[in-house]
Design an enzyme around this catalytic site. Structure first.
Site, mmCIF file in Angstrom:
data_model
loop_
_atom_site.group_PDB
_atom_site.id
_atom_site.type_symbol
_atom_site.label_atom_id
_atom_site.label_comp_id
_atom_site.label_asym_id
_atom_site.label_seq_id
_atom_site.Cartn_x
_atom_site.Cartn_y
_atom_site.Cartn_z
ATOM 1 N N LYS A 13 0.836 -1.213 0.000
ATOM 2 C CA LYS A 13 0.000 0.000 0.000
ATOM 3 C C LYS A 13 0.868 1.260 0.000
ATOM 4 C CE LYS A 13 -1.930 -1.113 3.946
ATOM 5 N NZ LYS A 13 -1.245 -2.411 4.183
ATOM 6 N N ARG A 88 -9.650 1.144 8.398
ATOM 7 C CA ARG A 88 -9.336 -0.258 8.700
ATOM 8 C C ARG A 88 -10.452 -0.935 9.468
ATOM 9 N NH1 ARG A 88 -3.260 0.316 8.404
ATOM 10 N NH2 ARG A 88 -2.441 -1.776 8.587
ATOM 11 N N ARG A 127 11.197 -6.273 4.831
ATOM 12 C CA ARG A 127 11.085 -4.801 4.713
ATOM 13 C C ARG A 127 12.124 -4.106 5.595
ATOM 14 N NH1 ARG A 127 5.286 -2.326 5.232
ATOM 15 N NH2 ARG A 127 5.165 -3.817 6.956
ATOM 16 N N ARG A 158 11.123 -2.625 11.036
ATOM 17 C CA ARG A 158 10.033 -2.220 11.920
ATOM 18 C C ARG A 158 9.851 -3.289 12.995
ATOM 19 N NH1 ARG A 158 4.994 -0.477 8.177
ATOM 20 N NH2 ARG A 158 3.937 -1.767 9.727
ATOM 21 N N ARG A 169 -0.870 -9.374 13.089
ATOM 22 C CA ARG A 169 -1.441 -8.307 12.234
ATOM 23 C C ARG A 169 -2.357 -8.909 11.171
ATOM 24 N NH1 ARG A 169 3.931 -6.066 10.442
ATOM 25 N NH2 ARG A 169 2.804 -4.826 8.914
HETATM 26 P P1 ADP Z 1 2.286 -1.790 3.176
HETATM 27 O O1 ADP Z 1 2.272 -0.289 3.134
HETATM 28 O O2 ADP Z 1 1.060 -2.403 2.571
HETATM 29 O O3 ADP Z 1 2.577 -2.327 4.523
HETATM 30 P P2 ADP Z 1 4.871 -1.608 1.717
HETATM 31 O O4 ADP Z 1 4.597 -0.726 0.550
HETATM 32 O O5 ADP Z 1 5.623 -1.048 2.854
HETATM 33 O O6 ADP Z 1 3.470 -2.273 2.220
HETATM 34 O O7 ADP Z 1 5.589 -2.931 1.164
HETATM 35 C C1 ADP Z 1 5.972 -3.996 2.057
HETATM 36 C C2 ADP Z 1 7.320 -4.552 1.601
HETATM 37 O O8 ADP Z 1 7.158 -5.211 0.332
HETATM 38 C C3 ADP Z 1 8.407 -3.493 1.390
HETATM 39 O O9 ADP Z 1 9.644 -4.064 1.750
HETATM 40 C C4 ADP Z 1 8.351 -3.199 -0.120
HETATM 41 O O10 ADP Z 1 9.611 -2.779 -0.622
HETATM 42 C C5 ADP Z 1 7.957 -4.580 -0.679
HETATM 43 N N1 ADP Z 1 7.099 -4.481 -1.874
HETATM 44 C C6 ADP Z 1 6.145 -3.566 -2.172
HETATM 45 N N2 ADP Z 1 5.555 -3.840 -3.354
HETATM 46 C C7 ADP Z 1 6.151 -4.975 -3.806
HETATM 47 C C8 ADP Z 1 5.974 -5.783 -4.989
HETATM 48 N N3 ADP Z 1 5.061 -5.477 -5.923
HETATM 49 N N4 ADP Z 1 6.759 -6.873 -5.103
HETATM 50 C C9 ADP Z 1 7.678 -7.178 -4.150
HETATM 51 N N5 ADP Z 1 7.887 -6.471 -3.038
HETATM 52 C C10 ADP Z 1 7.126 -5.392 -2.848
HETATM 53 P P1 ADP Z 2 0.795 -2.391 7.567
HETATM 54 O O1 ADP Z 2 -0.290 -2.092 6.593
HETATM 55 O O2 ADP Z 2 2.008 -3.000 6.950
HETATM 56 O O3 ADP Z 2 0.293 -3.183 8.738
HETATM 57 P P2 ADP Z 2 0.806 0.363 8.611
HETATM 58 O O4 ADP Z 2 1.980 1.236 8.658
HETATM 59 O O5 ADP Z 2 -0.334 0.766 7.747
HETATM 60 O O6 ADP Z 2 1.367 -1.064 8.203
HETATM 61 O O7 ADP Z 2 0.229 0.161 10.078
HETATM 62 C C1 ADP Z 2 1.074 -0.178 11.157
HETATM 63 C C2 ADP Z 2 0.250 -0.241 12.436
HETATM 64 O O8 ADP Z 2 -0.286 1.070 12.727
HETATM 65 C C3 ADP Z 2 -0.973 -1.145 12.391
HETATM 66 O O9 ADP Z 2 -0.653 -2.508 12.685
HETATM 67 C C4 ADP Z 2 -1.846 -0.508 13.505
HETATM 68 O O10 ADP Z 2 -1.371 -0.858 14.791
HETATM 69 C C5 ADP Z 2 -1.585 0.977 13.298
HETATM 70 N N1 ADP Z 2 -2.549 1.567 12.346
HETATM 71 C C6 ADP Z 2 -2.277 2.061 11.117
HETATM 72 N N2 ADP Z 2 -3.399 2.513 10.525
HETATM 73 C C7 ADP Z 2 -4.410 2.276 11.401
HETATM 74 C C8 ADP Z 2 -5.821 2.488 11.366
HETATM 75 N N3 ADP Z 2 -6.434 3.016 10.300
HETATM 76 N N4 ADP Z 2 -6.540 2.116 12.459
HETATM 77 C C9 ADP Z 2 -5.954 1.594 13.550
HETATM 78 N N5 ADP Z 2 -4.644 1.336 13.630
HETATM 79 C C10 ADP Z 2 -3.865 1.680 12.573
#
Ligand code: ADP
Ligand code: ADP
Length: 214
Positions: A13, A88, A127, A158, A169
Protein backbone atom coordinates in the site's frame (compact mmCIF):
# COMPACT_ATOMS: atom_id res chain seq x y z
CA UNK A 1 -8.95 12.18 -6.97
CA UNK A 2 -9.99 10.95 -3.51
CA UNK A 3 -8.79 7.39 -3.23
CA UNK A 4 -8.30 4.77 -0.53
CA UNK A 5 -5.64 2.07 -0.90
CA UNK A 6 -6.58 -0.91 1.23
CA UNK A 7 -4.98 -4.26 1.71
CA UNK A 8 -3.44 -6.63 4.21
CA UNK A 9 -0.26 -5.74 6.09
CA UNK A 10 2.75 -5.34 3.76
CA UNK A 11 0.69 -5.77 0.57
CA UNK A 12 2.47 -2.76 -0.95
CA UNK A 13 0.00 0.00 0.00
CA UNK A 14 2.70 2.48 1.02
CA UNK A 15 4.84 1.79 -2.05
CA UNK A 16 1.90 2.33 -4.39
CA UNK A 17 0.29 5.21 -2.48
CA UNK A 18 3.53 7.23 -2.42
CA UNK A 19 3.89 6.90 -6.18
CA UNK A 20 0.23 7.69 -6.88
CA UNK A 21 0.30 10.72 -4.60
CA UNK A 22 3.29 12.14 -6.50
CA UNK A 23 1.75 11.45 -9.90
CA UNK A 24 -1.71 12.78 -9.01
CA UNK A 25 -0.21 15.72 -7.06
CA UNK A 26 -2.27 14.94 -3.97
CA UNK A 27 -0.99 14.10 -0.48
CA UNK A 28 -0.25 10.51 0.47
CA UNK A 29 -1.81 10.10 3.90
CA UNK A 30 -0.68 7.04 5.84
CA UNK A 31 -2.04 6.57 9.35
CA UNK A 32 0.78 4.06 10.05
CA UNK A 33 3.41 6.68 9.08
CA UNK A 34 1.65 9.30 11.22
CA UNK A 35 1.69 6.99 14.24
CA UNK A 36 5.37 6.06 13.67
CA UNK A 37 6.30 9.76 13.41
CA UNK A 38 4.43 10.46 16.66
CA UNK A 39 6.29 7.62 18.39
CA UNK A 40 9.64 8.91 17.11
CA UNK A 41 8.75 12.43 18.30
CA UNK A 42 7.68 11.13 21.73
CA UNK A 43 4.26 12.80 21.61
CA UNK A 44 1.11 11.87 23.52
CA UNK A 45 -0.33 10.35 20.32
CA UNK A 46 2.77 8.18 20.01
CA UNK A 47 2.38 7.07 23.61
CA UNK A 48 -1.24 6.10 22.96
CA UNK A 49 -0.47 4.20 19.73
CA UNK A 50 2.75 2.38 20.57
CA UNK A 51 1.46 -0.58 22.61
CA UNK A 52 -1.24 -1.42 20.08
CA UNK A 53 1.17 -1.26 17.15
CA UNK A 54 3.83 -3.39 18.81
CA UNK A 55 1.18 -6.01 19.64
CA UNK A 56 -0.11 -6.08 16.06
CA UNK A 57 -3.48 -4.64 17.14
CA UNK A 58 -5.33 -1.63 15.83
CA UNK A 59 -5.04 1.75 17.51
CA UNK A 60 -8.54 2.60 18.88
CA UNK A 61 -10.94 4.14 16.38
CA UNK A 62 -11.46 7.39 18.27
CA UNK A 63 -7.69 8.08 18.33
CA UNK A 64 -7.30 7.21 14.64
CA UNK A 65 -10.37 9.21 13.59
CA UNK A 66 -9.02 12.23 15.44
CA UNK A 67 -5.75 12.34 13.49
CA UNK A 68 -7.44 11.69 10.14
CA UNK A 69 -10.10 14.35 10.73
CA UNK A 70 -7.34 16.84 11.51
CA UNK A 71 -5.21 15.83 8.52
CA UNK A 72 -8.10 15.97 6.03
CA UNK A 73 -8.82 19.54 7.09
CA UNK A 74 -5.39 20.73 5.81
CA UNK A 75 -5.39 22.89 2.73
CA UNK A 76 -3.38 20.37 0.66
CA UNK A 77 -6.06 17.67 1.09
CA UNK A 78 -8.94 19.80 -0.23
CA UNK A 79 -8.47 18.81 -3.87
CA UNK A 80 -7.78 15.14 -3.22
CA UNK A 81 -5.69 12.54 -1.38
CA UNK A 82 -4.53 8.96 -1.39
CA UNK A 83 -5.33 7.34 1.95
CA UNK A 84 -3.07 4.41 2.85
CA UNK A 85 -4.06 2.02 5.64
CA UNK A 86 -7.17 3.97 6.56
CA UNK A 87 -10.01 3.08 7.02
CA UNK A 88 -9.34 -0.26 8.70
CA UNK A 89 -12.67 -0.80 10.47
CA UNK A 90 -16.32 -0.25 9.59
CA UNK A 91 -16.66 2.62 12.14
CA UNK A 92 -13.61 4.30 10.52
CA UNK A 93 -15.19 3.93 7.05
CA UNK A 94 -18.44 5.45 8.38
CA UNK A 95 -16.48 8.24 10.05
CA UNK A 96 -14.62 8.98 6.81
CA UNK A 97 -17.79 9.15 4.82
CA UNK A 98 -19.27 11.64 7.35
CA UNK A 99 -16.16 13.86 7.17
CA UNK A 100 -16.32 13.88 3.38
CA UNK A 101 -20.09 14.48 3.35
CA UNK A 102 -19.56 17.51 5.60
CA UNK A 103 -17.18 18.87 2.92
CA UNK A 104 -19.73 18.06 0.20
CA UNK A 105 -17.49 15.44 -1.46
CA UNK A 106 -17.13 11.66 -1.56
CA UNK A 107 -14.57 8.97 -2.35
CA UNK A 108 -13.85 8.35 -6.03
CA UNK A 109 -12.28 4.92 -5.53
CA UNK A 110 -11.34 2.24 -3.03
CA UNK A 111 -8.60 -0.04 -4.31
CA UNK A 112 -7.87 -3.28 -2.50
CA UNK A 113 -4.39 -4.68 -3.19
CA UNK A 114 -4.72 -8.45 -3.04
CA UNK A 115 -1.65 -10.53 -2.10
CA UNK A 116 -1.52 -14.15 -0.85
CA UNK A 117 -0.51 -14.71 2.75
CA UNK A 118 2.86 -16.45 2.20
CA UNK A 119 3.99 -13.52 0.05
CA UNK A 120 2.80 -11.01 2.70
CA UNK A 121 5.05 -12.67 5.26
CA UNK A 122 8.05 -12.47 2.88
CA UNK A 123 7.31 -8.82 2.13
CA UNK A 124 6.98 -7.89 5.82
CA UNK A 125 10.00 -9.75 7.15
CA UNK A 126 12.25 -8.42 4.35
CA UNK A 127 11.09 -4.80 4.71
CA UNK A 128 13.64 -2.22 5.85
CA UNK A 129 12.89 1.44 6.39
CA UNK A 130 15.13 4.48 6.52
CA UNK A 131 15.18 6.09 9.94
CA UNK A 132 15.81 9.50 8.38
CA UNK A 133 13.58 9.83 5.31
CA UNK A 134 11.16 6.91 5.77
CA UNK A 135 11.96 5.35 2.40
CA UNK A 136 10.93 1.70 2.18
CA UNK A 137 13.18 -1.06 0.83
CA UNK A 138 13.01 -4.83 0.62
CA UNK A 139 16.17 -6.89 1.17
CA UNK A 140 15.49 -9.04 -1.91
CA UNK A 141 13.08 -7.20 -4.22
CA UNK A 142 14.02 -3.59 -3.70
CA UNK A 143 17.43 -3.62 -2.03
CA UNK A 144 19.11 -0.43 -0.79
CA UNK A 145 22.28 0.73 -2.58
CA UNK A 146 24.51 -0.52 0.28
CA UNK A 147 24.19 -0.79 4.04
CA UNK A 148 22.38 2.54 4.26
CA UNK A 149 19.57 4.41 2.52
CA UNK A 150 20.19 6.50 -0.61
CA UNK A 151 19.95 9.57 1.68
CA UNK A 152 22.65 8.11 3.97
CA UNK A 153 20.16 7.33 6.79
CA UNK A 154 20.35 4.11 8.79
CA UNK A 155 18.05 1.27 7.75
CA UNK A 156 15.97 -0.44 10.39
CA UNK A 157 13.44 -3.23 10.58
CA UNK A 158 10.03 -2.22 11.92
CA UNK A 159 9.45 -3.80 15.35
CA UNK A 160 6.07 -5.09 14.15
CA UNK A 161 7.66 -6.87 11.16
CA UNK A 162 8.82 -9.78 13.32
CA UNK A 163 7.22 -13.09 12.20
CA UNK A 164 5.10 -13.32 15.41
CA UNK A 165 3.69 -9.80 15.11
CA UNK A 166 3.07 -10.21 11.37
CA UNK A 167 0.92 -13.27 12.18
CA UNK A 168 -1.00 -11.19 14.72
CA UNK A 169 -1.44 -8.31 12.23
CA UNK A 170 -2.82 -10.74 9.65
CA UNK A 171 -5.34 -12.04 12.20
CA UNK A 172 -6.32 -8.45 13.07
CA UNK A 173 -6.74 -7.71 9.36
CA UNK A 174 -9.00 -10.70 8.81
CA UNK A 175 -11.17 -9.91 11.84
CA UNK A 176 -11.47 -6.13 11.62
CA UNK A 177 -10.53 -4.90 8.15
CA UNK A 178 -11.71 -7.64 5.79
CA UNK A 179 -15.39 -6.77 6.46
CA UNK A 180 -14.70 -3.49 4.62
CA UNK A 181 -14.50 -5.50 1.43
CA UNK A 182 -18.26 -6.11 1.58
CA UNK A 183 -18.92 -2.61 2.90
CA UNK A 184 -17.29 -0.94 -0.11
CA UNK A 185 -18.55 -3.58 -2.59
CA UNK A 186 -22.11 -2.68 -1.62
CA UNK A 187 -21.28 1.02 -2.06
CA UNK A 188 -19.97 0.13 -5.53
CA UNK A 189 -16.64 1.89 -5.07
CA UNK A 190 -14.39 -1.17 -4.60
CA UNK A 191 -11.85 -2.38 -7.16
CA UNK A 192 -9.67 -5.39 -6.34
CA UNK A 193 -6.21 -5.32 -7.91
CA UNK A 194 -3.75 -8.21 -8.06
CA UNK A 195 -0.75 -7.14 -5.95
CA UNK A 196 1.61 -9.82 -7.25
CA UNK A 197 4.35 -8.95 -9.69
CA UNK A 198 6.79 -6.08 -9.60
CA UNK A 199 5.74 -2.65 -8.26
CA UNK A 200 5.59 -1.12 -11.79
CA UNK A 201 3.16 -3.78 -12.91
CA UNK A 202 0.96 -3.31 -9.83
CA UNK A 203 1.08 0.46 -10.38
CA UNK A 204 -0.18 0.06 -13.94
CA UNK A 205 -3.10 -2.06 -12.74
CA UNK A 206 -4.06 0.55 -10.14
CA UNK A 207 -3.86 3.41 -12.66
CA UNK A 208 -6.09 1.42 -15.02
CA UNK A 209 -8.84 0.97 -12.39
CA UNK A 210 -8.57 4.58 -11.20
CA UNK A 211 -9.02 5.71 -14.80
CA UNK A 212 -12.43 4.04 -14.75
CA UNK A 213 -13.39 5.82 -11.51
CA UNK A 214 -12.45 9.41 -12.27
P1 ADP B 1 2.29 -1.79 3.18
O1 ADP B 1 2.27 -0.29 3.13
O2 ADP B 1 1.06 -2.40 2.57
O3 ADP B 1 2.58 -2.33 4.52
P2 ADP B 1 4.87 -1.61 1.72
O4 ADP B 1 4.60 -0.73 0.55
O5 ADP B 1 5.62 -1.05 2.85
O6 ADP B 1 3.47 -2.27 2.22
O7 ADP B 1 5.59 -2.93 1.16
C1 ADP B 1 5.97 -4.00 2.06
C2 ADP B 1 7.32 -4.55 1.60
O8 ADP B 1 7.16 -5.21 0.33
C3 ADP B 1 8.41 -3.49 1.39
O9 ADP B 1 9.64 -4.06 1.75
C4 ADP B 1 8.35 -3.20 -0.12
O10 ADP B 1 9.61 -2.78 -0.62
C5 ADP B 1 7.96 -4.58 -0.68
N1 ADP B 1 7.10 -4.48 -1.87
C6 ADP B 1 6.14 -3.57 -2.17
N2 ADP B 1 5.55 -3.84 -3.35
C7 ADP B 1 6.15 -4.98 -3.81
C8 ADP B 1 5.97 -5.78 -4.99
N3 ADP B 1 5.06 -5.48 -5.92
N4 ADP B 1 6.76 -6.87 -5.10
C9 ADP B 1 7.68 -7.18 -4.15
N5 ADP B 1 7.89 -6.47 -3.04
C10 ADP B 1 7.13 -5.39 -2.85
P1 ADP C 1 0.80 -2.39 7.57
O1 ADP C 1 -0.29 -2.09 6.59
O2 ADP C 1 2.01 -3.00 6.95
O3 ADP C 1 0.29 -3.18 8.74
P2 ADP C 1 0.81 0.36 8.61
O4 ADP C 1 1.98 1.24 8.66
O5 ADP C 1 -0.33 0.77 7.75
O6 ADP C 1 1.37 -1.06 8.20
O7 ADP C 1 0.23 0.16 10.08
C1 ADP C 1 1.07 -0.18 11.16
C2 ADP C 1 0.25 -0.24 12.44
O8 ADP C 1 -0.29 1.07 12.73
C3 ADP C 1 -0.97 -1.14 12.39
O9 ADP C 1 -0.65 -2.51 12.68
C4 ADP C 1 -1.85 -0.51 13.50
O10 ADP C 1 -1.37 -0.86 14.79
C5 ADP C 1 -1.59 0.98 13.30
N1 ADP C 1 -2.55 1.57 12.35
C6 ADP C 1 -2.28 2.06 11.12
N2 ADP C 1 -3.40 2.51 10.52
C7 ADP C 1 -4.41 2.28 11.40
C8 ADP C 1 -5.82 2.49 11.37
N3 ADP C 1 -6.43 3.02 10.30
N4 ADP C 1 -6.54 2.12 12.46
C9 ADP C 1 -5.95 1.59 13.55
N5 ADP C 1 -4.64 1.34 13.63
C10 ADP C 1 -3.86 1.68 12.57
Amino acid sequence: MRAVLMGPPSAGKGTQAARLGTELKVPHISTGDMFRAAIAAGTELGRQARGFMEAGKLVPDEVTMGIVRERLAYEDAQSGFVLDGFPRTIPQAEGLSKILASQGVKLDAVVLIDVPEDELIRRATGRRICQECGRVYHVEWNPPPGDACECGGALVQRKDDSPETVTERLATYRAQTEPLRDYYSVEGSLAVVDGMGDPDEVHRRIVRVLGRCS
